[in-house]
Write a protein that holds these residues in place. Structure first.
Motif, PDB file in Angstrom:
ATOM      1  N   ASN A 129      79.619 -34.691  50.407  1.00  0.00           N
ATOM      2  CA  ASN A 129      80.168 -35.555  50.407  1.00  0.00           C
ATOM      3  C   ASN A 129      79.024 -36.858  50.881  1.00  0.00           C
ATOM      4  OD1 ASN A 129      81.825 -37.615  52.843  1.00  0.00           O
ATOM      5  ND2 ASN A 129      79.537 -37.133  53.933  1.00  0.00           N
ATOM      6  N   THR A 130      78.916 -37.859  50.876  1.00  0.00           N
ATOM      7  CA  THR A 130      77.450 -38.721  51.178  1.00  0.00           C
ATOM      8  C   THR A 130      77.880 -39.961  51.760  1.00  0.00           C
ATOM      9  OG1 THR A 130      77.938 -40.264  49.266  1.00  0.00           O
ATOM     10  CG2 THR A 130      77.288 -38.096  48.068  1.00  0.00           C
ATOM     11  N   PHE A 131      76.714 -40.364  52.909  1.00  0.00           N
ATOM     12  CA  PHE A 131      76.456 -41.003  53.311  1.00  0.00           C
ATOM     13  C   PHE A 131      75.416 -41.480  53.192  1.00  0.00           C
ATOM     14  CE2 PHE A 131      77.526 -37.422  56.629  1.00  0.00           C
ATOM     15  CZ  PHE A 131      78.137 -37.670  57.268  1.00  0.00           C
ATOM     16  N   TRP A 167      64.348 -49.312  53.421  1.00  0.00           N
ATOM     17  CA  TRP A 167      64.752 -50.728  52.898  1.00  0.00           C
ATOM     18  C   TRP A 167      63.763 -51.871  53.495  1.00  0.00           C
ATOM     19  CZ3 TRP A 167      68.557 -51.233  49.751  1.00  0.00           C
ATOM     20  CH2 TRP A 167      69.420 -52.434  49.286  1.00  0.00           C
ATOM     21  N   ASP A 168      63.199 -51.487  54.195  1.00  0.00           N
ATOM     22  CA  ASP A 168      62.079 -52.158  54.758  1.00  0.00           C
ATOM     23  C   ASP A 168      60.665 -52.236  53.842  1.00  0.00           C
ATOM     24  OD1 ASP A 168      63.216 -53.958  56.644  1.00  0.00           O
ATOM     25  OD2 ASP A 168      62.510 -52.409  58.597  1.00  0.00           O
ATOM     26  N   LEU A 169      60.678 -51.503  53.086  1.00  0.00           N
ATOM     27  CA  LEU A 169      59.621 -50.534  52.498  1.00  0.00           C
ATOM     28  C   LEU A 169      60.057 -50.755  50.203  1.00  0.00           C
ATOM     29  CD1 LEU A 169      58.023 -47.812  53.916  1.00  0.00           C
ATOM     30  CD2 LEU A 169      56.892 -50.131  53.581  1.00  0.00           C
ATOM     31  N   SER A 170      60.957 -52.020  50.049  1.00  0.00           N
ATOM     32  CA  SER A 170      60.611 -52.409  48.871  1.00  0.00           C
ATOM     33  C   SER A 170      62.027 -51.011  48.522  1.00  0.00           C
ATOM     34  CB  SER A 170      60.563 -52.307  47.965  1.00  0.00           C
ATOM     35  OG  SER A 170      59.723 -50.849  47.381  1.00  0.00           O
ATOM     36  N   GLY A 171      62.572 -50.606  49.355  1.00  0.00           N
ATOM     37  CA  GLY A 171      64.257 -49.463  48.834  1.00  0.00           C
ATOM     38  C   GLY A 171      64.879 -50.627  48.697  1.00  0.00           C
ATOM     39  N   ALA A 172      65.666 -49.778  47.519  1.00  0.00           N
ATOM     40  CA  ALA A 172      66.537 -50.222  47.505  1.00  0.00           C
ATOM     41  C   ALA A 172      67.632 -48.947  47.086  1.00  0.00           C
ATOM     42  CB  ALA A 172      66.696 -50.203  44.911  1.00  0.00           C
ATOM     43  N   PHE A 173      67.589 -47.515  47.251  1.00  0.00           N
ATOM     44  CA  PHE A 173      69.507 -47.075  48.296  1.00  0.00           C
ATOM     45  C   PHE A 173      68.650 -45.640  48.306  1.00  0.00           C
ATOM     46  CE2 PHE A 173      70.842 -42.457  45.742  1.00  0.00           C
ATOM     47  CZ  PHE A 173      72.208 -43.320  46.742  1.00  0.00           C
ATOM     48  N   VAL A 174      69.336 -44.668  49.065  1.00  0.00           N
ATOM     49  CA  VAL A 174      69.173 -44.408  49.710  1.00  0.00           C
ATOM     50  C   VAL A 174      70.421 -43.557  50.693  1.00  0.00           C
ATOM     51  CG1 VAL A 174      68.715 -43.189  53.026  1.00  0.00           C
ATOM     52  CG2 VAL A 174      67.423 -45.119  51.911  1.00  0.00           C
ATOM     53  N   SER A 175      70.769 -42.001  50.006  1.00  0.00           N
ATOM     54  CA  SER A 175      71.529 -40.554  50.126  1.00  0.00           C
ATOM     55  C   SER A 175      71.344 -39.238  50.501  1.00  0.00           C
ATOM     56  CB  SER A 175      72.830 -40.552  48.426  1.00  0.00           C
ATOM     57  OG  SER A 175      73.368 -40.166  48.422  1.00  0.00           O
ATOM     58  N   TYR A 176      72.273 -39.400  51.492  1.00  0.00           N
ATOM     59  CA  TYR A 176      71.900 -38.221  52.560  1.00  0.00           C
ATOM     60  C   TYR A 176      72.985 -37.502  52.039  1.00  0.00           C
ATOM     61  CZ  TYR A 176      68.344 -39.547  55.599  1.00  0.00           C
ATOM     62  OH  TYR A 176      66.919 -39.552  55.908  1.00  0.00           O
ATOM     63  N   ASP A 177      73.099 -36.457  51.730  1.00  0.00           N
ATOM     64  CA  ASP A 177      74.719 -35.949  50.582  1.00  0.00           C
ATOM     65  C   ASP A 177      74.361 -34.251  51.616  1.00  0.00           C
ATOM     66  OD1 ASP A 177      74.104 -37.524  49.072  1.00  0.00           O
ATOM     67  OD2 ASP A 177      73.465 -36.536  47.332  1.00  0.00           O
ATOM     68  N   GLU A 220      70.979 -33.239  51.138  1.00  0.00           N
ATOM     69  CA  GLU A 220      70.288 -33.086  49.837  1.00  0.00           C
ATOM     70  C   GLU A 220      70.132 -34.377  50.255  1.00  0.00           C
ATOM     71  OE1 GLU A 220      71.265 -32.058  45.143  1.00  0.00           O
ATOM     72  OE2 GLU A 220      72.140 -33.941  45.851  1.00  0.00           O
ATOM     73  N   VAL A 221      68.284 -35.584  49.997  1.00  0.00           N
ATOM     74  CA  VAL A 221      68.107 -36.032  50.430  1.00  0.00           C
ATOM     75  C   VAL A 221      67.673 -37.010  48.724  1.00  0.00           C
ATOM     76  CG1 VAL A 221      67.303 -38.056  51.568  1.00  0.00           C
ATOM     77  CG2 VAL A 221      68.049 -35.645  52.901  1.00  0.00           C
ATOM     78  N   LEU A 222      68.002 -38.119  48.871  1.00  0.00           N
ATOM     79  CA  LEU A 222      67.663 -38.496  47.822  1.00  0.00           C
ATOM     80  C   LEU A 222      66.883 -40.051  48.484  1.00  0.00           C
ATOM     81  CD1 LEU A 222      66.052 -39.071  44.920  1.00  0.00           C
ATOM     82  CD2 LEU A 222      69.089 -40.112  44.665  1.00  0.00           C
ATOM     83  N   TYR A 223      65.935 -40.898  48.065  1.00  0.00           N
ATOM     84  CA  TYR A 223      65.716 -42.115  48.148  1.00  0.00           C
ATOM     85  C   TYR A 223      65.099 -42.536  47.041  1.00  0.00           C
ATOM     86  CZ  TYR A 223      64.354 -40.838  53.482  1.00  0.00           C
ATOM     87  OH  TYR A 223      64.238 -40.376  54.523  1.00  0.00           O
TER      88      TYR A 223
END
Length: 487
Positions: A272-274, A361-371, A403-406
């Motif tokens: 599952n991913t948030f 996102w405020d720091l040029s973020g394009a994608f955040v995933s908490y799996d 598992e976290v991916l920024y």
């Protein structure tokens, strides 16, 4: 990895950065020329300007992409041995790239000599031995497709675009791990080019120390060209992807917690991913059962929740193709071990996604995933042969993970985003510990942690033994010229 796909722009401002890196790399041209003059005609050395050069230095993450002085595309193990001797002689930094899916700077990229394993792209199935010998230049999607013709599968990566090497040399958690263990638990042998240039077949009986070290110790001991893995019969599977709106998160959290508490069937798996994408939260759930149909009622709670979904009987490789890749961003991984996902913990993860997703996102973020990756307590019981990772296989290791991916675009934000990741990990660890699950001593998965992670946090008490094996195999520290986790 993500269960979603979104369009991302090519990162601006990198041309100047890459040009400066290229200028710095020209000192290594003599090494490139020596390799080109010494190896067989079957192997190739590529320079900037050729399409093959750019293909061989391309990595999944911009954070792990550099312009090398040249790329070396060996056709056989013997030519790799020749190249290693020259790299040692010239003391030139190098990198080994299989699938190129590491996010950490310099782990599979270099300003020196890039060794691309592209030519090691064959799968040989041995029906009598029930094994498959696989080239380290392959990605898992191609492996699964080749083996499907024989009705078999191996335990490999859950992302079809990830390379073979990093998974079998680093760990390998899979949708099949509840049944068969980690990818490295199913290794029979490696073909290894030793730091002194000789080629050896490494098994548990021929060289137990090296077999131990290679399974979790990456490229500290030489360059692996092929791996032989156990195969297992593979039918069609049941499963697919469901995407849920934010107002359904509470219902999904309850379904996940109930599944984790009540299902101990090793053929079942859940992922599952948030996600926080384009400034908005999304949840996606992959359900899986390793048979054409699941037991009656096993996934009904998920299926009753309104969603956009594609769940059916299909091939295993088709199921994994739903895990759509993103690439060519700056990336950072983080990893949190635990035992059980409860509703409060799942709610906490959702809150972390929203809070830190907004900050990234405020720091040029394009994608955040908490799996979330819930696995069975028996995950580490499938192999009795010790491995460098995980060197501890007791209950203190935890058997489930966050598992976290920024992903972001601006290199000026690197430090700030790594700091945000560290803060989020600390928050989650504290919450999990206060919930009665303390895994502060659990070893961290080396494929999914940031580059400043201490080696002790990955290898624990095994680090001394691994350093001793490394010293015996590589007294001149040839492999120290390459990137990655170094003993």
């Amino acid at each position: 990895m993500t269960l979603l796909q979104a369009p991302f722009s090519v990162i601006s401002g990198l041309i100047g950065l890459f040009t400066s890196i290229w200028l710095e790399s020209t000192d290594y041209k003599a090494t490139c020329q020596a390799i080109a003059a010494s190896v067989s005609s079957a192997s190739n050395v590529h320079y900037s300007g050729s399409s093959q050069y750019h293909k061989t230095i391309d990595n999944w993450a911009i954070t792990n992409t550099e312009f090398s002085a040249c790329s070396f595309e060996p056709a056989n193990a013997q030519d790799i041995g020749i190249a290693l001797k020259i790299l040692d002689q010239y003391q030139t930094p190098f990198a080994v790239k299989g699938g190129g899916h590491s996010a950490n700077p310099g782990f599979s990229s270099t300003t020196g000599v890039q060794i691309s394993m592209t030519s090691f792209s064959e799968v040989v199935y041995d029906e009598s031995a029930q094994t498959a010998t696989i080239g380290m230049g392959m990605v898992w999607g191609d492996v699964y497709s080749a083996l499907a013709k024989h009705g078999v599968v191996v335990v490999g990566g859950k992302d079809t675009n990830v390379g073979v090497g990093g998974v079998v040399l680093g760990g390998g958690y899979s949708c099949l791990s509840n049944e068969y263990g980690l990818a490295l638990d199913n290794v029979v042998s490696f073909e290894l080019v030793m730091p002194n240039g000789t080629v050896a077949n490494i098994t548990n009986s021929s060289n137990p120390d090296l077999f131990y070290g290679l399974r979790g110790g990456f490229n500290n001991f030489g360059i692996a060209t092929t791996v032989t893995l156990k195969t297992f019969p593979q039918s069609q599977v049941w499963g697919g992807l469901a995407m849920y709106a934010k107002f359904e998160w509470n219902a999904v959290n309850n379904a996940i917690a109930n599944f984790v508490s009540n299902v101990n069937d090793s053929k079942a798996c859940l992922y599952n991913t948030f996600d926080y994408v384009v400034g908005a939260p999304v949840m996606a759930t992959l359900v899986f059962y390793n048979a054409p149909t699941p037991p009656h009622g096993m996934f009904d709670e998920f299926l009753r929740i309104p969603s956009v979904r594609d769940i059916k009987t299909r091939s295993y490789s088709n199921l994994l193709s739903l895990l759509l890749p993103i690439q060519h961003l700056r990336f950072a991984w983080f990893w949190v071990p635990l035992a059980e996902f409860t509703v409060p913990i799942l709610e906490m993860i959702g809150e972390q996604t929203l809070s830190y997703g907004s900050k990234v996102w405020d720091l040029s973020g394009a994608f955040v995933s908490y799996d979330i990756i819930p696995l069975l307590p028996s995950i580490y019981s499938h192999s009795q042969t010790p491995s460098a990772f995980p060197s501890a296989r007791d209950s203190g290791q935890g058997h489930s993970f966050i598992e976290v991916l920024y992903g972001w675009t601006n290199p000026n934000h690197d430090d700030a985003i790594f700091q945000l990741g560290a803060e989020s990990v600390a928050d989650m660890n504290q919450f999990i510990a206060e919930s009665g699950q303390n895994f502060s001593s659990a070893l961290l998965y080396p494929n999914c942690v940031p580059p400043d992670t201490p080696l002790e946090a990955i290898y624990g008490d095994a680090l001394g033994k691994l350093k001793s094996i490394k010293d015996n195999v590589d007294p001149n520290n040839v492999m120290g010229l390459s990137g990655g986790w170094k003993f």
